[in-house]
Design a protein around this motif. Structure first.
Motif, short mmCIF file in Angstrom:
data_model
loop_
_atom_site.label_atom_id
_atom_site.label_comp_id
_atom_site.label_asym_id
_atom_site.label_seq_id
_atom_site.Cartn_x
_atom_site.Cartn_y
_atom_site.Cartn_z
N ASP A 117 0.84 -1.20 0.00
CA ASP A 117 0.00 0.00 0.00
C ASP A 117 0.88 1.25 0.00
O ASP A 117 1.60 1.50 0.96
N PRO A 118 0.81 2.06 -1.05
CA PRO A 118 1.67 3.25 -1.12
C PRO A 118 1.37 4.29 -0.04
O PRO A 118 2.21 5.13 0.27
N GLU A 119 0.18 4.22 0.57
CA GLU A 119 -0.18 5.14 1.65
C GLU A 119 0.57 4.82 2.94
O GLU A 119 0.69 5.64 3.84
N VAL A 120 1.08 3.60 3.03
CA VAL A 120 1.70 3.12 4.27
C VAL A 120 3.23 3.17 4.16
O VAL A 120 3.82 2.52 3.31
N ASN A 121 3.83 4.00 5.02
CA ASN A 121 5.29 4.08 5.12
C ASN A 121 5.67 3.97 6.59
O ASN A 121 4.81 3.79 7.45
N GLU A 122 6.96 4.06 6.88
CA GLU A 122 7.42 3.88 8.26
C GLU A 122 6.82 4.91 9.21
O GLU A 122 6.46 4.58 10.34
#
Length: 176
Positions: free
Chosen positions: A62-67
């Motif tokens: 999911d590109p919305e989810v990062n560290e």
């Protein structure tokens, strides 16, 4: 160059102190909810771990989810049930099945918690941390099919942070 280095060091120290203060406030609020019920404290620790695991898995797809997102939701997840401090003990701590009236009372905790965090956000400003905390508090009992509460949101109308915490919350309820 030396002045810039000193200023950068001061900014880094103050930022670290602010983040530490924020974490302490979260812990304090979570402990407040925990003080009503020992099981709540263990539940909060498990939820935070589950949310981190789910978030880490979503980073790959999911590109919305990062560290930063994973870190924020795993920390703010501890506040998902903060509204339970506004629920009377005879309902919150009742063993066995709740009556319809008691269920209606306990279903107010997302609004109590969300409104409380929203008041903090309005005072503090649009901080990602507080926005996420509000989303989670309000949405962690919403359901994909629209049959959840308090707003009856469905599908993608439920913030991703709320969906992740809802999944962790249900998993914890089913396995403990």
């Amino acid at each position: 160059a030396e002045i810039n280095e000193n200023l950068e060091e001061i900014v880094q120290r103050r930022t670290a102190a602010l983040l530490q203060s924020r974490s302490a406030v979260i812990l304090g609020l979570a402990k407040l909810a925990e003080s009503r019920d020992d099981e709540t404290g263990r539940h909060l620790d498990r939820i935070r771990r589950y949310v981190r695991i789910l978030g880490e898995q979503l980073k790959d797809t999911d590109p919305e989810v990062n560290e930063e997102f994973v870190s924020t939701i795993s920390e703010t997840a501890a506040l998902h049930d903060i509204g339970k401090v506004g629920i009377p003990d005879d309902v919150l701590l009742k063993p066995g099945r709740l009556t319809d009236e008691q269920r209606a009372v306990i279903q107010k905790h997302p609004l109590i918690g969300g409104d409380t965090l929203l008041a903090v956000k309005q005072r503090w400003g649009d901080d990602t941390f507080l926005v996420t905390a509000c989303e989670i508090a309000f949405a962690h009992h919403e359901r994909w099919d629209g049959n959840g509460y308090p707003f009856g949101l469905a599908g993608d109308m439920i913030p991703l942070s709320g969906r992740i915490v809802a999944l962790a919350d249900v998993y914890d309820a089913l396995t403990t």
